[in-house]
Design a protein around this motif. Structure first.
Motif, PDB file in Angstrom:
ATOM      1  N   PHE A  68      29.308  48.180  40.199  1.00  0.00           N
ATOM      2  CA  PHE A  68      30.406  47.260  40.524  1.00  0.00           C
ATOM      3  C   PHE A  68      29.948  45.808  40.434  1.00  0.00           C
ATOM      4  O   PHE A  68      30.624  44.961  39.840  1.00  0.00           O
ATOM      5  N   LEU A  69      28.775  45.487  41.029  1.00  0.00           N
ATOM      6  CA  LEU A  69      28.278  44.107  40.985  1.00  0.00           C
ATOM      7  C   LEU A  69      27.981  43.677  39.556  1.00  0.00           C
ATOM      8  O   LEU A  69      28.319  42.554  39.154  1.00  0.00           O
ATOM      9  N   TRP A  70      27.367  44.552  38.787  1.00  0.00           N
ATOM     10  CA  TRP A  70      27.017  44.204  37.409  1.00  0.00           C
ATOM     11  C   TRP A  70      28.272  43.965  36.571  1.00  0.00           C
ATOM     12  O   TRP A  70      28.340  42.996  35.805  1.00  0.00           O
ATOM     13  N   ASP A  71      29.238  44.822  36.711  1.00  0.00           N
ATOM     14  CA  ASP A  71      30.483  44.654  35.960  1.00  0.00           C
ATOM     15  C   ASP A  71      31.211  43.376  36.382  1.00  0.00           C
ATOM     16  O   ASP A  71      31.800  42.685  35.535  1.00  0.00           O
ATOM     17  N   PHE A  72      31.190  43.060  37.680  1.00  0.00           N
ATOM     18  CA  PHE A  72      31.861  41.847  38.154  1.00  0.00           C
ATOM     19  C   PHE A  72      31.223  40.610  37.542  1.00  0.00           C
ATOM     20  O   PHE A  72      31.919  39.687  37.105  1.00  0.00           O
ATOM     21  N   VAL A  73      29.897  40.567  37.521  1.00  0.00           N
ATOM     22  CA  VAL A  73      29.194  39.420  36.942  1.00  0.00           C
ATOM     23  C   VAL A  73      29.514  39.294  35.454  1.00  0.00           C
ATOM     24  O   VAL A  73      29.652  38.189  34.921  1.00  0.00           O
ATOM     25  N   ARG A  74      29.649  40.421  34.772  1.00  0.00           N
ATOM     26  CA  ARG A  74      29.959  40.405  33.328  1.00  0.00           C
ATOM     27  C   ARG A  74      31.423  40.060  33.044  1.00  0.00           C
ATOM     28  O   ARG A  74      31.790  39.835  31.894  1.00  0.00           O
ATOM     29  N   ASP A  76      33.948  42.133  33.868  1.00  0.00           N
ATOM     30  CA  ASP A  76      34.716  43.373  33.811  1.00  0.00           C
ATOM     31  C   ASP A  76      34.990  43.831  35.236  1.00  0.00           C
ATOM     32  O   ASP A  76      34.144  44.455  35.877  1.00  0.00           O
ATOM     33  N   TRP A  77      36.181  43.525  35.727  1.00  0.00           N
ATOM     34  CA  TRP A  77      36.501  43.810  37.122  1.00  0.00           C
ATOM     35  C   TRP A  77      37.225  45.139  37.291  1.00  0.00           C
ATOM     36  O   TRP A  77      37.692  45.454  38.384  1.00  0.00           O
ATOM     37  N   GLY A  78      37.330  45.902  36.250  1.00  0.00           N
ATOM     38  CA  GLY A  78      37.935  47.216  36.342  1.00  0.00           C
ATOM     39  C   GLY A  78      39.426  47.205  36.074  1.00  0.00           C
ATOM     40  O   GLY A  78      40.034  46.161  35.788  1.00  0.00           O
ATOM     41  N   TYR A  79      40.012  48.378  36.180  1.00  0.00           N
ATOM     42  CA  TYR A  79      41.443  48.570  35.923  1.00  0.00           C
ATOM     43  C   TYR A  79      42.160  48.891  37.233  1.00  0.00           C
ATOM     44  O   TYR A  79      41.718  49.737  38.005  1.00  0.00           O
ATOM     45  N   SER A  80      43.257  48.201  37.481  1.00  0.00           N
ATOM     46  CA  SER A  80      44.047  48.427  38.687  1.00  0.00           C
ATOM     47  C   SER A  80      45.171  49.407  38.373  1.00  0.00           C
ATOM     48  O   SER A  80      46.114  49.052  37.651  1.00  0.00           O
ATOM     49  N   PHE A  81      45.064  50.616  38.906  1.00  0.00           N
ATOM     50  CA  PHE A  81      46.118  51.603  38.649  1.00  0.00           C
ATOM     51  C   PHE A  81      47.376  51.323  39.449  1.00  0.00           C
ATOM     52  O   PHE A  81      48.464  51.767  39.095  1.00  0.00           O
ATOM     53  N   SER A  82      47.255  50.547  40.574  1.00  0.00           N
ATOM     54  CA  SER A  82      48.446  50.227  41.359  1.00  0.00           C
ATOM     55  C   SER A  82      49.302  49.158  40.684  1.00  0.00           C
ATOM     56  O   SER A  82      50.511  49.093  40.899  1.00  0.00           O
ATOM     57  N   VAL A  83      48.682  48.304  39.875  1.00  0.00           N
ATOM     58  CA  VAL A  83      49.406  47.248  39.159  1.00  0.00           C
ATOM     59  C   VAL A  83      49.672  47.659  37.713  1.00  0.00           C
ATOM     60  O   VAL A  83      50.673  47.271  37.113  1.00  0.00           O
ATOM     61  N   GLY A  84      48.761  48.438  37.155  1.00  0.00           N
ATOM     62  CA  GLY A  84      48.931  48.886  35.782  1.00  0.00           C
ATOM     63  C   GLY A  84      48.352  47.946  34.753  1.00  0.00           C
ATOM     64  O   GLY A  84      48.822  47.916  33.606  1.00  0.00           O
ATOM     65  N   GLU A  85      47.330  47.172  35.121  1.00  0.00           N
ATOM     66  CA  GLU A  85      46.670  46.294  34.178  1.00  0.00           C
ATOM     67  C   GLU A  85      45.257  45.995  34.667  1.00  0.00           C
ATOM     68  O   GLU A  85      44.873  46.393  35.764  1.00  0.00           O
ATOM     69  N   VAL A  87      42.173  44.269  36.363  1.00  0.00           N
ATOM     70  CA  VAL A  87      42.132  43.520  37.623  1.00  0.00           C
ATOM     71  C   VAL A  87      42.005  42.023  37.368  1.00  0.00           C
ATOM     72  O   VAL A  87      42.670  41.211  38.013  1.00  0.00           O
ATOM     73  N   ARG A  88      41.158  41.658  36.426  1.00  0.00           N
ATOM     74  CA  ARG A  88      40.967  40.230  36.139  1.00  0.00           C
ATOM     75  C   ARG A  88      42.266  39.582  35.685  1.00  0.00           C
ATOM     76  O   ARG A  88      42.613  38.482  36.121  1.00  0.00           O
ATOM     77  N   THR A  89      42.997  40.253  34.825  1.00  0.00           N
ATOM     78  CA  THR A  89      44.284  39.731  34.363  1.00  0.00           C
ATOM     79  C   THR A  89      45.294  39.667  35.504  1.00  0.00           C
ATOM     80  O   THR A  89      46.029  38.676  35.646  1.00  0.00           O
ATOM     81  N   GLN A 304      38.204  45.387  46.028  1.00  0.00           N
ATOM     82  CA  GLN A 304      36.811  44.938  46.018  1.00  0.00           C
ATOM     83  C   GLN A 304      36.651  43.611  45.297  1.00  0.00           C
ATOM     84  O   GLN A 304      35.932  42.724  45.756  1.00  0.00           O
ATOM     85  N   SER A 305      37.314  43.454  44.178  1.00  0.00           N
ATOM     86  CA  SER A 305      37.217  42.206  43.418  1.00  0.00           C
ATOM     87  C   SER A 305      37.800  41.043  44.205  1.00  0.00           C
ATOM     88  O   SER A 305      37.231  39.945  44.221  1.00  0.00           O
ATOM     89  N   PHE A 306      38.932  41.281  44.878  1.00  0.00           N
ATOM     90  CA  PHE A 306      39.536  40.207  45.667  1.00  0.00           C
ATOM     91  C   PHE A 306      38.634  39.806  46.831  1.00  0.00           C
ATOM     92  O   PHE A 306      38.478  38.611  47.117  1.00  0.00           O
TER      93      PHE A 306
END
Length: 339
Positions: A68-74, A76-85, A87-89, A304-306
Motif C-alpha cells: 500500500f505504501l509503495w503504491d501510494f508513493v508511486r 497508484d492509490w488503487g481502485y475504489s469499488f464504492s465510487v467506481g473509479e 481512487v486518485r481520480t 486509507q488513501s484519504f
C-alpha cells in the motif's frame, strides 16, 4: 539549524507512517469481508476468493501494508469499488469543492477572530464578556449541528440562503474548471449570476465550518492580547505619545499573533480533512459523502488513501506554521541557528 530541520522532517515522516499504519490496522479490524461486499451476496466462494486475491487480501498483513505504501508513493492509490473509479481520480475530482469550502471558512475564522479579539481587548467590559460568550458557544457547538440549525432557520424558515442543495442551483451549469473554485471560475468568465449563486450556496456551510475555529482563535488571541497589553514596553510606547488604537494594533496585536500563527496551519488542515459531516449535511459534492460511503462499504483503498493524505496535510500545516513563526520571530531563528 540543519539539525533542527532534519529532526522535524524525520518526526514528520514517522507521524505519517504511524497514522497510515494505525488506519490500516483499524480498517482491517472492522467486521465484514470487503471481498464479499464487492463480489455481491449471490457470489460463490470461488468468486469471493478470486476477488480477495485481486485486492491482495490473501497476502500477509505487513506485505499488504508495504505494498500500500509503495503504491501510494508511486501514485497508484488503487481502485475504489464504492465510487467506481480510480481512487486518485475520485479524490482529486472532489478535493476542489472541499478546498473551496475549507479555504473560505478559514479566512472567515481568521478575520472574525482578529476583529473580535481586537474589540474585546481594546475596550474591556461588556464587549469582552460578549466575545467570551461567543467563544464559549462556538467551542461547544459541533459543526454539523450548527449546519442543521442554520438550514432550519435561514433556509427553511426565512428563505434567505440556499439549503442543502450542493454548490449551485439546478438550473445553472458549472463553469469550465480553471481553479476548481466556482466563485473564482465564474468571476473569470464575467458571469455575475454564477458568482452570486455559488457564493450564496457557500454562506451557510462556510459559517458552519468556520464557527468552531473562529471561536478557538478568538479565545486564544484575546488571552494573548490581554497578557501583552500589560507588558512594560506597551507603557513605554504610550508614554511617547502614541495614541491608544495605533498602539493596540501595531504593538499589542502584532506581538500576540505568534501563538495564533502557529495554530493556523493545523487549523486549515483540520478544516480540509474534517469537513466530512458538514459536507454531508449540505449535500456538498466534496470528499465527505464519498468517504462516508467508503467507510460503510469497507472501501480500503479509498479510506486509507484519504487518511494518509490527511496525515500529510497535518504535517505540512505544522511545518508551514513553524516556518512562518520563524520568519516573524527572530528569537526562533537565533535558537535554531545556535543548535
Amino acid at each position: 539549524m540543519f539539525r533542527d530541520i532534519r529532526q522535524r522532517l524525520a518526526a514528520s515522516v514517522v507521524t505519517i507512517v504511524l497514522a497510515s499504519f494505525v488506519s490500516f490496522v483499524v480498517l482491517r479490524a472492522l467486521p465484514g469481508d470487503p471481498a464479499r461486499l464487492i463480489a455481491g451476496p449471490l457470489a460463490g466462494q470461488e468468486t469471493i476468493e478470486a476477488t480477495r486475491r485481486g485486492l491482495g487480501l490473501d497476502e500477509p498483513f505487513f506485505a499488504q501494508y508495504g505494498l500500500f505504501l509503495w503504491d501510494f508513493v508511486r501514485g497508484d492509490w488503487g481502485y475504489s469499488f464504492s465510487v467506481g473509479e480510480q481512487v486518485r481520480t475520485a479524490l482529486t475530482s472532489r478535493l476542489a469543492a472541499t478546498f473551496e469550502l475549507a479555504l473560505y471558512a478559514f479566512l472567515l475564522a481568521i478575520v472574525g477572530a482578529l476583529v473580535c479579539a481586537s474589540v474585546a481587548s481594546f475596550r474591556p467590559g461588556l464587549r469582552r464578556g460578549l466575545v467570551r460568550l461567543f467563544a464559549l458557544v462556538g467551542l461547544g457547538s459541533p459543526p454539523f449541528w450548527v449546519g442543521l440549525v442554520l438550514i432550519v432557520v435561514f433556509s427553511a424558515q426565512l428563505g434567505w440562503w440556499p439549503g442543502p442543495s450542493g454548490r449551485l442551483s439546478p438550473q445553472l451549469v458549472p463553469p469550465p474548471s480553471v481553479t476548481g473554485f466556482h466563485t473564482i471560475d465564474f468571476a473569470l468568465q464575467g458571469d455575475i449570476i454564477g458568482v452570486s449563486d455559488s457564493a450564496a450556496h457557500l454562506v451557510l456551510p462556510v459559517l458552519s465550518l468556520a464557527l468552531l475555529p473562529w471561536a478557538f482563535l478568538t479565545r486564544l488571541l484575546t488571552a494573548n492580547m490581554a497578557d501583552t497589553a500589560v507588558q512594560p514596553y506597551i507603557l513605554v510606547v504610550r508614554s511617547k505619545g502614541v495614541a491608544a488604537w495605533p498602539t493596540h494594533v501595531r504593538h499589542v496585536l502584532a506581538n500576540s499573533l505568534l501563538p495564533t500563527v502557529s495554530s493556523c496551519g493545523l487549523i486549515l488542515a483540520t478544516m480540509i480533512t474534517g469537513s466530512v459531516l458538514v459536507e454531508t449535511v449540505f449535500n456538498w459534492p466534496g470528499v465527505g459523502a464519498m468517504l462516508t460511503e467508503g467507510i460503510s462499504s469497507q472501501d480500503f483503498a479509498l479510506v486509507q488513501s484519504f487518511i494518509l493524505l490527511s496525515a500529510i496535510l497535518y504535517v505540512i500545516g505544522n511545518l508551514v506554521g513553524d516556518a512562518v513563526n520563524r520568519m516573524i520571530d527572530a528569537r526562533l531563528r537565533t535558537s535554531g541557528a545556535a543548535q
